[in-house]
Design a protein around this motif. Sequence first.
Motif, PDB file in Angstrom:
ATOM      1  N   LEU A 197     -29.734   3.429  32.053  1.00  0.00           N
ATOM      2  CA  LEU A 197     -28.476   3.837  31.413  1.00  0.00           C
ATOM      3  C   LEU A 197     -28.456   3.394  29.948  1.00  0.00           C
ATOM      4  CD1 LEU A 197     -25.913   2.994  34.253  1.00  0.00           C
ATOM      5  CD2 LEU A 197     -26.715   5.259  33.588  1.00  0.00           C
ATOM      6  N   GLY A 198     -28.913   2.162  29.687  1.00  0.00           N
ATOM      7  CA  GLY A 198     -28.947   1.658  28.315  1.00  0.00           C
ATOM      8  C   GLY A 198     -29.872   2.479  27.436  1.00  0.00           C
TER       9      GLY A 198
ATOM     10  N   VAL B 238     -21.919   1.323  30.981  1.00  0.00           N
ATOM     11  CA  VAL B 238     -23.157   0.614  30.631  1.00  0.00           C
ATOM     12  C   VAL B 238     -23.943   1.414  29.580  1.00  0.00           C
ATOM     13  CG1 VAL B 238     -25.325  -0.322  31.529  1.00  0.00           C
ATOM     14  CG2 VAL B 238     -23.253  -0.473  32.885  1.00  0.00           C
ATOM     15  N   GLY B 239     -24.042   2.735  29.782  1.00  0.00           N
ATOM     16  CA  GLY B 239     -24.789   3.578  28.847  1.00  0.00           C
ATOM     17  C   GLY B 239     -24.155   3.641  27.469  1.00  0.00           C
ATOM     18  N   LEU B 240     -22.836   3.489  27.423  1.00  0.00           N
ATOM     19  CA  LEU B 240     -22.140   3.514  26.136  1.00  0.00           C
ATOM     20  C   LEU B 240     -22.209   2.148  25.457  1.00  0.00           C
ATOM     21  CD1 LEU B 240     -20.192   5.113  24.233  1.00  0.00           C
ATOM     22  CD2 LEU B 240     -18.325   4.232  25.593  1.00  0.00           C
ATOM     23  N   LEU B 241     -22.018   1.110  26.283  1.00  0.00           N
ATOM     24  CA  LEU B 241     -21.892  -0.251  25.754  1.00  0.00           C
ATOM     25  C   LEU B 241     -23.234  -0.849  25.315  1.00  0.00           C
ATOM     26  CD1 LEU B 241     -19.974  -2.859  25.629  1.00  0.00           C
ATOM     27  CD2 LEU B 241     -20.940  -3.401  27.852  1.00  0.00           C
ATOM     28  N   ALA B 242     -24.260  -0.694  26.165  1.00  0.00           N
ATOM     29  CA  ALA B 242     -25.531  -1.391  25.916  1.00  0.00           C
ATOM     30  C   ALA B 242     -26.105  -1.098  24.523  1.00  0.00           C
ATOM     31  CB  ALA B 242     -26.534  -1.054  27.009  1.00  0.00           C
ATOM     32  N   PRO B 243     -26.161   0.172  24.076  1.00  0.00           N
ATOM     33  CA  PRO B 243     -26.718   0.412  22.740  1.00  0.00           C
ATOM     34  C   PRO B 243     -25.885  -0.233  21.626  1.00  0.00           C
ATOM     35  CG  PRO B 243     -26.595   2.457  23.992  1.00  0.00           C
ATOM     36  CD  PRO B 243     -25.847   1.433  24.772  1.00  0.00           C
ATOM     37  N   HIS B 244     -24.547  -0.308  21.835  1.00  0.00           N
ATOM     38  CA  HIS B 244     -23.705  -0.921  20.796  1.00  0.00           C
ATOM     39  C   HIS B 244     -23.989  -2.420  20.680  1.00  0.00           C
ATOM     40  CE1 HIS B 244     -21.097   2.342  19.406  1.00  0.00           C
ATOM     41  NE2 HIS B 244     -21.312   2.859  20.605  1.00  0.00           N
ATOM     42  N   VAL B 245     -24.136  -3.087  21.832  1.00  0.00           N
ATOM     43  CA  VAL B 245     -24.453  -4.523  21.808  1.00  0.00           C
ATOM     44  C   VAL B 245     -25.832  -4.719  21.166  1.00  0.00           C
ATOM     45  CG1 VAL B 245     -24.887  -6.568  23.217  1.00  0.00           C
ATOM     46  CG2 VAL B 245     -23.062  -4.989  23.870  1.00  0.00           C
ATOM     47  N   ALA B 246     -26.800  -3.910  21.597  1.00  0.00           N
ATOM     48  CA  ALA B 246     -28.161  -4.048  21.065  1.00  0.00           C
ATOM     49  C   ALA B 246     -28.194  -3.769  19.563  1.00  0.00           C
ATOM     50  CB  ALA B 246     -29.091  -3.087  21.802  1.00  0.00           C
ATOM     51  N   ARG B 247     -27.395  -2.802  19.134  1.00  0.00           N
ATOM     52  CA  ARG B 247     -27.370  -2.449  17.712  1.00  0.00           C
ATOM     53  C   ARG B 247     -26.842  -3.597  16.863  1.00  0.00           C
ATOM     54  NH1 ARG B 247     -24.862   2.198  18.446  1.00  0.00           N
ATOM     55  NH2 ARG B 247     -26.734   3.369  18.937  1.00  0.00           N
ATOM     56  N   ARG B 248     -25.873  -4.325  17.396  1.00  0.00           N
ATOM     57  CA  ARG B 248     -25.342  -5.475  16.651  1.00  0.00           C
ATOM     58  C   ARG B 248     -26.408  -6.575  16.540  1.00  0.00           C
ATOM     59  NH1 ARG B 248     -21.165  -4.161  14.527  1.00  0.00           N
ATOM     60  NH2 ARG B 248     -21.572  -5.890  13.145  1.00  0.00           N
TER      61      ARG B 248
ATOM     62  N   ARG C 238     -26.367  11.546  16.897  1.00  0.00           N
ATOM     63  CA  ARG C 238     -25.721  10.795  15.806  1.00  0.00           C
ATOM     64  C   ARG C 238     -24.230  10.604  16.105  1.00  0.00           C
ATOM     65  NH1 ARG C 238     -29.168  13.927  12.592  1.00  0.00           N
ATOM     66  NH2 ARG C 238     -27.494  15.346  12.057  1.00  0.00           N
ATOM     67  N   ASN C 239     -23.945  10.200  17.343  1.00  0.00           N
ATOM     68  CA  ASN C 239     -22.556  10.070  17.758  1.00  0.00           C
ATOM     69  C   ASN C 239     -22.414   8.767  18.554  1.00  0.00           C
ATOM     70  OD1 ASN C 239     -20.066  10.284  19.064  1.00  0.00           O
ATOM     71  ND2 ASN C 239     -20.211  12.513  19.168  1.00  0.00           N
ATOM     72  N   PRO C 240     -21.629   7.813  18.023  1.00  0.00           N
ATOM     73  CA  PRO C 240     -21.519   6.520  18.695  1.00  0.00           C
ATOM     74  C   PRO C 240     -20.803   6.602  20.039  1.00  0.00           C
ATOM     75  CG  PRO C 240     -19.988   6.638  16.868  1.00  0.00           C
ATOM     76  CD  PRO C 240     -20.836   7.868  16.788  1.00  0.00           C
ATOM     77  N   LEU C 241     -20.139   7.732  20.303  1.00  0.00           N
ATOM     78  CA  LEU C 241     -19.436   7.870  21.587  1.00  0.00           C
ATOM     79  C   LEU C 241     -20.301   8.559  22.632  1.00  0.00           C
ATOM     80  CD1 LEU C 241     -15.832   8.810  20.464  1.00  0.00           C
ATOM     81  CD2 LEU C 241     -16.635   6.682  21.455  1.00  0.00           C
ATOM     82  N   ALA C 242     -21.515   8.963  22.236  1.00  0.00           N
ATOM     83  CA  ALA C 242     -22.379   9.640  23.203  1.00  0.00           C
ATOM     84  C   ALA C 242     -22.860   8.626  24.232  1.00  0.00           C
ATOM     85  CB  ALA C 242     -23.565  10.268  22.495  1.00  0.00           C
ATOM     86  N   SER C 243     -23.034   9.095  25.444  1.00  0.00           N
ATOM     87  CA  SER C 243     -23.543   8.239  26.520  1.00  0.00           C
ATOM     88  C   SER C 243     -24.302   9.146  27.470  1.00  0.00           C
ATOM     89  CB  SER C 243     -22.383   7.543  27.224  1.00  0.00           C
ATOM     90  OG  SER C 243     -21.780   8.431  28.139  1.00  0.00           O
ATOM     91  N   PRO C 244     -24.932   8.576  28.501  1.00  0.00           N
ATOM     92  CA  PRO C 244     -25.643   9.456  29.434  1.00  0.00           C
ATOM     93  C   PRO C 244     -24.722  10.525  30.032  1.00  0.00           C
ATOM     94  CG  PRO C 244     -26.187   7.178  29.867  1.00  0.00           C
ATOM     95  CD  PRO C 244     -25.114   7.166  28.839  1.00  0.00           C
TER      96      PRO C 244
END
Lengths: 364, 276
Positions: A92-93, A291-301, A104-110
């Motif tokens: 999912l991440g 999880v798919g939405l959140l994980a990339p945001h945490v990793a990006r930070r 190029r959309n921060p709201l995109a997820s699986p």
Amino acid sequence: MGEERPGASETTERYLEHSRRRALSLAGLALAAFAMAIATLRLGSTDLSYAEILRIIFTGEGSGPDGWWDSYVVWNLRLPIALSAVAIGAALGLSGAVMQGILRNPLASPFTLGLSNASAFGASLGIMISMGGLSAGWFAAAGAGGHILTVILALGFAMLATAVVVLLVRATSSSPETIVLAGLAISAVFSSGLAFLQYIADDVALQTMVFWQFGSLDKLDWRSLGAISATLAAAAVYFFYKRLDYNAMEAGDDVAAGLGVDVRRARIVGLSMSALMTAVAVSFAGIIGFVGLLAPHVARRLVGSDNRFLLIGSMLVGAAVMLLANIISQHAFGVVVPIGIITSAVGGPLFLYILIRGHKNASG
Amino acid sequence: MLRAEGVCFRYGKREVLKGVSFEAREGEVLSILGPNGAGKTTLLKCLCRAREPSSGRVTVGGRDLREMSPRELATSVGYVPQSAPAPRMTVYDAVLVGRRPYIDLRVARRDLDAVSAAIDALGLSDLALKYLPEISGGEFQKVMIARAMAQEPKALVLDEPTSSLDISNQHAAMHMALDSARSGGACTVMTMHDINLALHYSDRLLFLRDGEAYACGGPEIVTEDLVYDVYGVEADVIQHEDAPLVVPRRARGMRHGHSHDRPHSAADHVHEGLRE
């Protein structure tokens, strides 16, 4: 990652130091995920020491008169669930990171392509058929059990939704906006279909359908883990090979094309593979939100948007979040609460916290 | 070096470019000028194959862009858009993206050297580890130029490279464009709104009007008649520090009855350019 260093300029030296710090962040994430995986194996009504768990994993047998039971608990209950949490979280991440990058959309997820509603529709159809709610003579003749039928239909409809989006993109344009809007439209159609099935279902079928949608790791075994891990491994190898293409696409389609990237193809293949990976996980485990939405945001930070680091980081964060959510869902309330409820309940506030911190950092 | 031969382009039935031809030679800076809607950006996109001309062709070093492999194209033309997304990527990583045509699996020493050189040349070394959303618009524009320079192309193609820069950064960016073109042997082609900035720094200028090349040549081609014919603006062309300077006439700037598409916005922009 993988840069050569002798005689580099001062700017490059600083950059290499920065890259080492990013690699350390990834190692920290891996360690956190590993610790939670160990905790998952340890926690439960059967009390097992770490030494006993290790013995069972490496020798296959437990010690003492209850050794067979301890071995059963580790091999058939705890290990498949811990590894499934890792595989599903990583899948999912990873698909979230790829989707957010190529669209190029921060709201995109699986689930951007309408996958969640499509697979829920497929699963509900499977539940109705297997419970005799619909005529299913040929399914019965084919010997399809209820669980397998649910999995097959959930996967089939998720991929059907993806295929519709891909065909639409091929026929029109491959712009990120078109894809996101097409996903919304597909999602709406399946949502309506799902509501219809729920409307005509009897009480038992309806309860099963609703429970499926919560998402749960209880149904998972070594076979499902194998299917999820194989798709994850294939997709991860492909995405990592294409990581520089995704970096170029972050700079805009024209720039990426000018750098030799076939943007249209990269987008279609990228989202199809993300969708497949997610669909396989979801068809076995049900819908696991956030999880798919959140994980990339945490990793990006932690490591930034450079996909050489972000893809691995998102997999590790996804795995850690799933393991944590699984521990909470199994042990925090006295009764087992479906993991999908926990991921959304924990993921939502965590996501808000990241947004607020990100905003503070940007304005400060 | 970079050559356009009879380039035509249509958006549906609308003919945006009607057979534009010109050449930018090795080490030369050529600016494309003209009022809004004249086809500058479309022409620029045809020069980097972001758009396919409906007829005519574009060549770099004698090779037709359409015959090039993606990798050959990437090492022939470096494109800098007017604006671009700013992901949470460090300046160094963003410039490293320009090395994509050269990297197979591993980032090599040569790639890091090219990135450092481009970052240092544009005065970005202090910002190298900053994330793109944390830097200013002008600094971001320089990052985009650095990325195209790290690409080491034969032709650098820039869309309005000075549009979000203040006056000192405008001149710094133009100096860098000139330096990179002349030292590396690459040619630089850019669209410009500011006619005086273009006059000051370009070797040659191409004026577009209604999708056609109205005039192409050195700064000496800029006359009062040309400014009026292209922009519909009455202006004086005076000599300032050995370069022509276009000064629109106040109040009488617009001639009545001129049939130009959008003369008002073009005239506004010349004033704007002078204010900057």
